[in-house]
Design a protein around this motif. Structure first.
Motif, short mmCIF file in Angstrom:
data_model
loop_
_atom_site.label_atom_id
_atom_site.label_comp_id
_atom_site.label_asym_id
_atom_site.label_seq_id
_atom_site.Cartn_x
_atom_site.Cartn_y
_atom_site.Cartn_z
N ARG A 163 0.86 -1.19 0.00
CA ARG A 163 0.00 0.00 0.00
C ARG A 163 0.89 1.23 0.00
NH1 ARG A 163 -0.47 1.88 5.45
NH2 ARG A 163 0.54 0.43 6.90
N TRP A 164 0.27 2.38 -0.24
CA TRP A 164 1.01 3.64 -0.20
C TRP A 164 0.07 4.78 0.14
CZ3 TRP A 164 0.41 0.64 -4.59
CH2 TRP A 164 -0.44 1.15 -5.58
N GLU A 165 0.67 5.82 0.68
CA GLU A 165 -0.06 7.05 0.98
C GLU A 165 0.63 8.22 0.30
OE1 GLU A 165 1.13 6.09 4.65
OE2 GLU A 165 -0.21 4.37 4.60
N VAL A 166 -0.13 9.25 0.03
CA VAL A 166 0.43 10.45 -0.57
C VAL A 166 -0.02 11.65 0.24
CG1 VAL A 166 -1.51 10.63 -2.19
CG2 VAL A 166 0.66 11.77 -2.72
N THR A 167 0.87 12.61 0.41
CA THR A 167 0.54 13.81 1.17
C THR A 167 -0.47 14.66 0.40
OG1 THR A 167 2.48 14.87 0.20
CG2 THR A 167 2.75 13.89 2.38
N PRO A 168 -1.21 15.52 1.10
CA PRO A 168 -2.24 16.32 0.44
C PRO A 168 -1.72 17.14 -0.74
CG PRO A 168 -2.53 16.42 2.81
CD PRO A 168 -1.23 15.70 2.57
N PHE B 259 5.64 4.39 0.72
CA PHE B 259 5.35 3.03 0.28
C PHE B 259 5.68 2.04 1.39
CE2 PHE B 259 5.83 5.36 -3.66
CZ PHE B 259 4.83 4.83 -4.47
N HIS B 260 4.69 1.21 1.72
CA HIS B 260 4.87 0.17 2.73
C HIS B 260 5.13 -1.15 2.00
CE1 HIS B 260 3.43 2.93 5.86
NE2 HIS B 260 2.57 3.34 4.94
N LEU B 261 6.27 -1.77 2.28
CA LEU B 261 6.75 -2.89 1.48
C LEU B 261 6.29 -4.24 2.03
CD1 LEU B 261 10.37 -1.64 0.75
CD2 LEU B 261 8.21 -1.04 -0.38
N ARG B 262 6.22 -5.19 1.12
CA ARG B 262 5.81 -6.54 1.45
C ARG B 262 6.93 -7.23 2.25
NH1 ARG B 262 1.60 -8.97 -1.05
NH2 ARG B 262 1.60 -7.32 -2.64
N ALA B 263 6.57 -7.91 3.32
CA ALA B 263 7.56 -8.57 4.17
C ALA B 263 7.85 -10.00 3.68
CB ALA B 263 7.07 -8.62 5.61
N GLY B 264 9.08 -10.44 3.88
CA GLY B 264 9.44 -11.83 3.62
C GLY B 264 9.67 -12.18 2.17
N VAL B 265 9.71 -11.20 1.28
CA VAL B 265 9.95 -11.47 -0.15
C VAL B 265 11.43 -11.75 -0.36
CG1 VAL B 265 9.86 -10.52 -2.48
CG2 VAL B 265 8.00 -10.06 -0.86
N SER C 73 11.22 -1.75 5.68
CA SER C 73 9.93 -2.00 5.03
C SER C 73 9.20 -0.74 4.60
CB SER C 73 9.04 -2.81 5.98
OG SER C 73 8.81 -2.10 7.18
N THR C 74 9.90 0.39 4.59
CA THR C 74 9.23 1.64 4.22
C THR C 74 10.15 2.50 3.35
OG1 THR C 74 8.24 1.60 6.44
CG2 THR C 74 7.86 3.56 5.10
N VAL C 75 9.60 2.98 2.25
CA VAL C 75 10.34 3.87 1.36
C VAL C 75 9.55 5.16 1.19
CG1 VAL C 75 11.15 4.24 -1.01
CG2 VAL C 75 11.44 2.01 0.06
N ARG C 76 10.26 6.28 1.35
CA ARG C 76 9.64 7.58 1.10
C ARG C 76 10.20 8.13 -0.20
NH1 ARG C 76 10.85 11.43 5.65
NH2 ARG C 76 12.88 11.60 4.59
N ILE C 77 9.29 8.57 -1.08
CA ILE C 77 9.70 9.15 -2.36
C ILE C 77 9.10 10.54 -2.48
CG2 ILE C 77 9.64 8.94 -4.87
CD1 ILE C 77 9.46 5.96 -4.59
N ALA C 78 9.97 11.53 -2.58
CA ALA C 78 9.55 12.92 -2.74
C ALA C 78 9.69 13.31 -4.22
CB ALA C 78 10.40 13.84 -1.87
N LEU C 79 8.72 14.04 -4.72
CA LEU C 79 8.73 14.49 -6.12
C LEU C 79 9.06 15.98 -6.20
CD1 LEU C 79 5.46 12.77 -7.42
CD2 LEU C 79 7.75 11.79 -7.17
N ASP C 80 9.59 16.38 -7.34
CA ASP C 80 9.84 17.81 -7.56
C ASP C 80 8.52 18.58 -7.57
OD1 ASP C 80 12.64 18.07 -7.74
OD2 ASP C 80 12.61 17.18 -9.74
N THR C 81 7.55 18.04 -8.28
CA THR C 81 6.20 18.62 -8.31
C THR C 81 5.20 17.48 -8.26
OG1 THR C 81 6.15 18.61 -10.73
CG2 THR C 81 6.92 20.62 -9.67
N ALA C 82 4.00 17.78 -7.87
CA ALA C 82 2.97 16.75 -7.77
C ALA C 82 2.72 16.11 -9.14
CB ALA C 82 1.68 17.35 -7.23
N LEU C 83 2.49 14.80 -9.14
CA LEU C 83 2.17 14.07 -10.36
C LEU C 83 1.26 12.91 -9.97
CD1 LEU C 83 2.61 13.78 -13.40
CD2 LEU C 83 4.55 12.31 -12.91
#
Length: 520
Positions: free
Chosen positions: A79-84, A91-97, A156-166
């Motif tokens: 799953r993943w969440e995005v800021t307003p 991104f929340h990663l799958r465990a045990g892969v 198990s967690t990756v944060r990805i920041a973008l230059d601009t929203a997409l």
């Protein structure tokens, strides 16, 4: 390599995979002959073509993936969440892969994989799907030591920041180039790949076949088949003969053979079709001569009988275009009708624009037999309303360069989506930011269109984004920056013993995990 296949000698592998005729329905290997040329590599970082992208999708996973019907969903990320503001994804990663070599998948592998794709020393890939990430362009250009926007917060967690929203960013992560590779790779990784995918590599005989074995530990469930063979058959007639002999299970039906297959009850029963994300059109350079006038461009649309061209030249394999958004994607307006073939209306529009006697114009054509036939038909149709067309045939690269430089009045083109979203048609083909080299070879310029498309790219609400797509497509359609031809249909022949195969809307949307072979 799976334990089963590691114990088999190479000749036995070929015998296993190449059961013929009446034995075909009893084997556990599916033989796919859709590719006419060898993958350029099995390394995601070097994925620049369809055969490579398909093979990569079998061997590797990204954070997200496409389903056969082109919906984006979880893969290595659950799953993943995005800021307003739409600029930061968590991104929340799958465990045990585990990778095929047994090593565990961690968030650091995502950082490593993206950094590797963007490495300035990688001159053979297409890293642009990762360019929206903050700092990606600077790193790729050698101006930064790291990709600032990608961070492993923990295993198990990756944060990805973008230059601009997409808003469509998760779809970019489902593309082959964004697949995740282990931190430690061999020097010959492109020939001996190690991923987390549903399939593992057994053997790659260049220009002949790629043989894959099922990954029994696959997190999404082991494939139903034991193995998958990708056969490389450059000559379409050879592939057809092999299919008819029962030596291959899946065939891309050549355009020239489509009507023959559809006229045979026996063959027609084996056909399956689905709309591809591929638009055929004639770009009209809106900055040149008579084409500056929207009435002229509308007249050209009315002057061409697209339905007959599609039916007679391409076996009816497609749907008439009433915009640039394919009918299978959100944003397409099913109620909008294509330009009607009407030479009377065409002549009236030309007269109103001051061209009652017509005019002379050039139509550029890449050296492709199908394009050439379409161009000759368009030339004939336009002659009826007084538009005198000179065909300019050039090698594909030369024709593309002329169009990008604004030297072509008109050019026959097709556009095959990189990812399944209306944005991948509206933005590259018609937005002002992409005039010329960016893909907008119509040199279409409409500030209101640009404003709407730009809003759609950052809009997080899918229903609002879809409405913006539809609005932009309607606006540009009325101004006719192209002759709208058709959206192409993929046509496949599938052996009756193959069960569960669904024609993918996007090229990497079918992983064959749910496909089986059943005796019949």
């Amino acid at each position: 390599m799976s334990p089963l296949f590691s114990r088999l000698p190479f000749v036995a592998l070929l015998l296993l995979a190449a059961c013929k005729g009446s034995d075909a329905a009893h084997r556990r290997t599916l033989i796919d002959a859709r590719d006419r040329y060898d993958p350029k590599s099995l390394d995601p970082a070097l994925s620049t073509d369809v055969p490579t992208g398909r093979a990569v999708s079998y061997l590797f996973d990204g954070l997200t993936r496409f389903s056969p019907d082109a919906k984006v969903g979880p893969a290595l990320a659950t799953r993943w969440e995005v800021t307003p503001d739409g600029r930061t994804y968590l991104f929340h990663l799958r465990a045990g892969v585990r990778f095929h070599d047994g090593s565990l998948f961690h968030a650091s592998d995502v950082v490593h994989s993206f950094t590797r794709v963007l490495d300035p020393s990688n001159k053979s890939g297409r890293p642009w799907p990762l360019y929206p990430i903050a700092g990606a362009r600077a790193f790729a250009a050698g101006r930064a030591a790291t990709v600032a926007g990608v961070t492993a917060l923990d295993d198990s967690t990756v944060r990805i920041a973008l230059d601009t929203a997409l808003a469509i960013f998760p779809k970019l992560l489902a593309m082959p180039v964004a697949a995740v590779v282990p931190a430690k790779i061999s020097a010959d990784f492109s020939e001996h790949p190690v991923g987390t995918g549903a399939w593992t590599l057994v053997s790659w005989q260049h220009d002949d076949f790629v043989l894959l074995a099922r990954n029994s530990e696959y997190f999404g469930g082991a494939p139903k088949l034991d193995s998958l063979m990708i056969r490389i058959i450059p000559e379409p007639s050879t592939a057809v003969a092999e299919f008819e002999s029962g030596n291959i299970d899946l065939l891309y039906v050549p355009e020239a053979d489509a009507q023959r297959w559809e006229q045979s009850d026996e063959k027609k029963a084996l056909l399956t079709s689905a709309p591809a994300l591929r638009l055929w059109y004639v770009a009209l350079n809106t900055t040149r001569g008579p084409l500056k006038d929207a009435r002229v461009r509308q007249a050209l649309n009315h002057a061409v009988d697209v339905h007959t061209i599609l039916d007679k030249l391409l076996g009816g394999r497609g749907h008439l275009a009433a915009g640039v958004i394919p009918p299978t994607l959100e944003g397409a307006d099913a109620a909008r009708v294509p330009y009607a073939y009407d030479t009377v209306v065409a002549r009236k529009l030309l007269a109103a624009a001051g061209y009652a006697k017509g005019f002379d114009i050039e139509l550029w054509v890449p050296q492709d037999p199908a394009f050439a036939r379409v161009a000759e038909s368009i030339q004939s149709y336009l002659a009826v309303v007084g538009v005198r067309v000179k065909l300019v045939q050039r090698e594909s690269a030369a024709a593309r360069e002329a169009a990008r430089n604004g030297q072509a009045d008109m050019i026959v083109k097709d556009w095959y989506a990189d990812y399944p979203d209306a944005e991948n048609f509206l933005y590259p083909l018609l937005h002002g930011a992409n005039r010329g080299v960016g893909g907008n070879v119509s040199f279409y310029a409409n500030p209101e269109f640009d404003r709407i498309v730009s809003l759609s790219r950052v809009e997080q609400d899918s229903s609002k984004r879809t409405a913006l797509y539809r609005q932009a497509d309607s606006l540009s359609f009325a101004e006719a920056p192209m002759i709208y031809l058709f959206f192409y249909n993929e046509l496949y022949a599938v052996q009756p013993w193959v069960k569960g195969f669904v024609v993918p809307t996007i090229f990497n949307g079918q992983k064959f995990t749910d496909v089986s072979i059943t005796a019949h």
